[in-house]
Design a protein around this motif. Sequence first.
Motif, PDB file in Angstrom:
ATOM      1  N   LEU A   4      -9.287   3.753  -0.463  1.00 24.71           N
ATOM      2  CA  LEU A   4      -9.061   2.821  -1.563  1.00 24.71           C
ATOM      3  C   LEU A   4      -8.596   3.592  -2.788  1.00 24.71           C
ATOM      4  N   VAL A   7      -7.719  -0.555  -6.883  1.00 24.41           N
ATOM      5  CA  VAL A   7      -8.565  -1.738  -6.738  1.00 24.41           C
ATOM      6  C   VAL A   7      -8.320  -2.639  -7.938  1.00 24.41           C
ATOM      7  N   ASN A  28      -7.051  -4.502  -2.868  1.00 23.61           N
ATOM      8  CA  ASN A  28      -6.835  -3.062  -2.984  1.00 23.61           C
ATOM      9  C   ASN A  28      -5.491  -2.638  -2.422  1.00 23.61           C
TER      10      ASN A  28
END
Length: 109
Positions: A4, A7, A28
């Motif tokens: 990730l 986000v 994300n």
Amino acid sequence: MSKLLYVDLLIINGNFVLGPGNEPTLCNNRVSISQDIVHSIIESGLVKELIAERSPVLRADILLRMELLVETDSRIVPGTVHISDGGNGDYFIDAETNDFGSLSLRETL
């Protein structure tokens, strides 16, 4: 599953998407990049110019300016952005991201 890196809050049709507990839904990576691109185009004022313009030559110029704007995003590979008119107010954006492969968006004006 990819790492990730980006986000954001998920926004659909200009509204935050809320989960079952009325909390904002997160998005994300590719989705975050996609919605950032759409918002940057809207905030630039180019969408208003495109809607108001009737000349095919000047509309093509506005689409080129949109492509150049998208290419300024550091997460996009320069030279890979293509925006096409799908007719009936639909526009398709294709680009290559640095970390997540290809990206395809469809927006209706």
